[in-house]
Scaffold this active site. Structure first.
Site, PDB file in Angstrom:
ATOM      1  N   CYS A   1       0.857  -1.179   0.000  1.00 13.81           N
ATOM      2  CA  CYS A   1       0.000   0.000   0.000  1.00 13.81           C
ATOM      3  C   CYS A   1       0.894   1.231   0.000  1.00 13.81           C
ATOM      4  O   CYS A   1       2.113   1.121   0.026  1.00 13.81           O
ATOM      5  CB  CYS A   1      -0.906   0.011   1.230  1.00 13.81           C
ATOM      6  SG  CYS A   1      -2.059  -1.386   1.337  1.00 13.81           S
TER       7      CYS A   1
ATOM      8  N   ARG B   1      -4.558   1.649  -1.439  1.00 12.94           N
ATOM      9  CA  ARG B   1      -4.717   0.323  -0.849  1.00 12.94           C
ATOM     10  C   ARG B   1      -4.639  -0.795  -1.872  1.00 12.94           C
ATOM     11  O   ARG B   1      -5.274  -0.745  -2.924  1.00 12.94           O
ATOM     12  CB  ARG B   1      -6.071   0.251  -0.136  1.00 12.94           C
ATOM     13  CG  ARG B   1      -6.333  -1.066   0.558  1.00 12.94           C
ATOM     14  CD  ARG B   1      -7.578  -0.958   1.420  1.00 12.94           C
ATOM     15  NE  ARG B   1      -7.764  -2.197   2.155  1.00 12.94           N
ATOM     16  CZ  ARG B   1      -8.880  -2.916   2.124  1.00 12.94           C
ATOM     17  NH1 ARG B   1      -9.906  -2.514   1.422  1.00 12.94           N
ATOM     18  NH2 ARG B   1      -8.960  -4.031   2.802  1.00 12.94           N
TER      19      ARG B   1
ATOM     20  N   ILE C   1      -5.706  -7.020   0.731  1.00  6.39           N
ATOM     21  CA  ILE C   1      -5.274  -8.386   1.030  1.00  6.39           C
ATOM     22  C   ILE C   1      -6.061  -8.941   2.207  1.00  6.39           C
ATOM     23  O   ILE C   1      -6.646 -10.006   2.142  1.00  6.39           O
ATOM     24  CB  ILE C   1      -3.753  -8.426   1.315  1.00  6.39           C
ATOM     25  CG1 ILE C   1      -2.971  -7.991   0.070  1.00  6.39           C
ATOM     26  CG2 ILE C   1      -3.318  -9.822   1.754  1.00  6.39           C
ATOM     27  CD1 ILE C   1      -1.487  -7.844   0.270  1.00  6.39           C
TER      28      ILE C   1
ATOM     29  N   ASN D   1       0.744   0.797   5.992  1.00 11.59           N
ATOM     30  CA  ASN D   1       1.219  -0.026   4.890  1.00 11.59           C
ATOM     31  C   ASN D   1       1.976  -1.187   5.502  1.00 11.59           C
ATOM     32  O   ASN D   1       2.988  -0.972   6.171  1.00 11.59           O
ATOM     33  CB  ASN D   1       2.145   0.788   3.972  1.00 11.59           C
ATOM     34  CG  ASN D   1       2.924  -0.086   3.002  1.00 11.59           C
ATOM     35  OD1 ASN D   1       2.444  -1.112   2.557  1.00 11.59           O
ATOM     36  ND2 ASN D   1       4.137   0.321   2.695  1.00 11.59           N
TER      37      ASN D   1
ATOM     38  N   GLU E   1       2.036  -5.496   7.092  1.00 16.25           N
ATOM     39  CA  GLU E   1       1.377  -6.663   7.664  1.00 16.25           C
ATOM     40  C   GLU E   1       1.870  -6.871   9.086  1.00 16.25           C
ATOM     41  O   GLU E   1       3.070  -6.841   9.331  1.00 16.25           O
ATOM     42  CB  GLU E   1       1.695  -7.919   6.859  1.00 16.25           C
ATOM     43  CG  GLU E   1       1.181  -7.930   5.438  1.00 16.25           C
ATOM     44  CD  GLU E   1       1.621  -9.188   4.713  1.00 16.25           C
ATOM     45  OE1 GLU E   1       1.053 -10.257   5.007  1.00 16.25           O
ATOM     46  OE2 GLU E   1       2.539  -9.098   3.893  1.00 16.25           O
TER      47      GLU E   1
END
Length: 200
Positions: free
Chosen positions: A2, A50, A53, A75, A77
């Site tokens: 992102c 974006r 996911i 941005n 995980e």
């Protein structure tokens, strides 16, 4: 992947225009082609692009907590977000989405900046506190997710890529030759510099 971007007004004489943050976000569209969003108030502009996911239907950003006092652009995980979410639910937090972004936001709400110690992941984020007008920026320890910033004309600008910062015409476009030499020697810059003067 992102993209995040923002403009924080540090002095009263500085201005924030919606078209500026929109231009910054447009420069990051390739990082997040699925959706984009902007949050704007008198002190800050936050932008996000974006790539969906996690939380495909409910992960729009910028995202706020329940009372709108905290706003996040994120941005990355958080690999352990499900475990973190379970712990936050036990502490009384309630979630509207299935995203790791909201988990990180609630984690900050609960622990403040020390929340970073609990996240296992790769990320760059900005959290705006609309009550006390403070901006918190962070990236993962290794810098897998990029975060660039500079200060110019009473404003603090940040983005996932330098070209998004250059969308603001006040930012000078001048090479930092020492940093450029470091890239050719070490494959990276040292001391948080970038190859452009004033951008870290």
């Amino acid at each position: 992947m992102c993209g995040i971007a923002g403009i924080f007004k540090q002095t009263e004489s500085a201005d924030i225009e919606q078209n500026e943050i929109q231009s910054m976000v447009s420069m990051l569209n390739h990082r997040g082609p699925d959706e984009s969003g902007i949050y704007l108030d008198s002190k800050i502009a936050l932008g996000h692009t974006r790539l969906s996911i996690i939380g495909l239907d409910d992960g729009s950003q910028p995202m706020s907590n329940e009372d709108g006092s905290l706003w996040i652009v994120y941005n990355g995980e958080a690999f352990n977000y499900l475990e973190l979410k379970a712990g936050l639910v036990q502490k009384g937090h309630r979630f509207r989405t299935t995203t790791d972004t909201e988990v990180v936001l609630h984690l900050f709400e609960e622990y403040g900046p020390s929340c970073l110690e609990k996240i296992n992941g790769q990320f760059a984020l900005a959290i705006w506190n609309s009550k006390n007008h403070t901006l918190f920026l962070a990236r993962d320890r290794v810098g897998i997710r990029p975060l660039f910033y500079c200060q110019v004309d009473g404003r603090f600008l940040f983005a996932s890529e330098i070209k998004a910062i250059f969308a603001c015409p006040q930012v000078p476009r001048e090479l930092e030759l020492t940093a450029l030499s470091q890239v050719f020697t070490f494959w990276t810059t040292l001391n948080h510099q970038s190859v452009f003067k004033g951008i870290k």
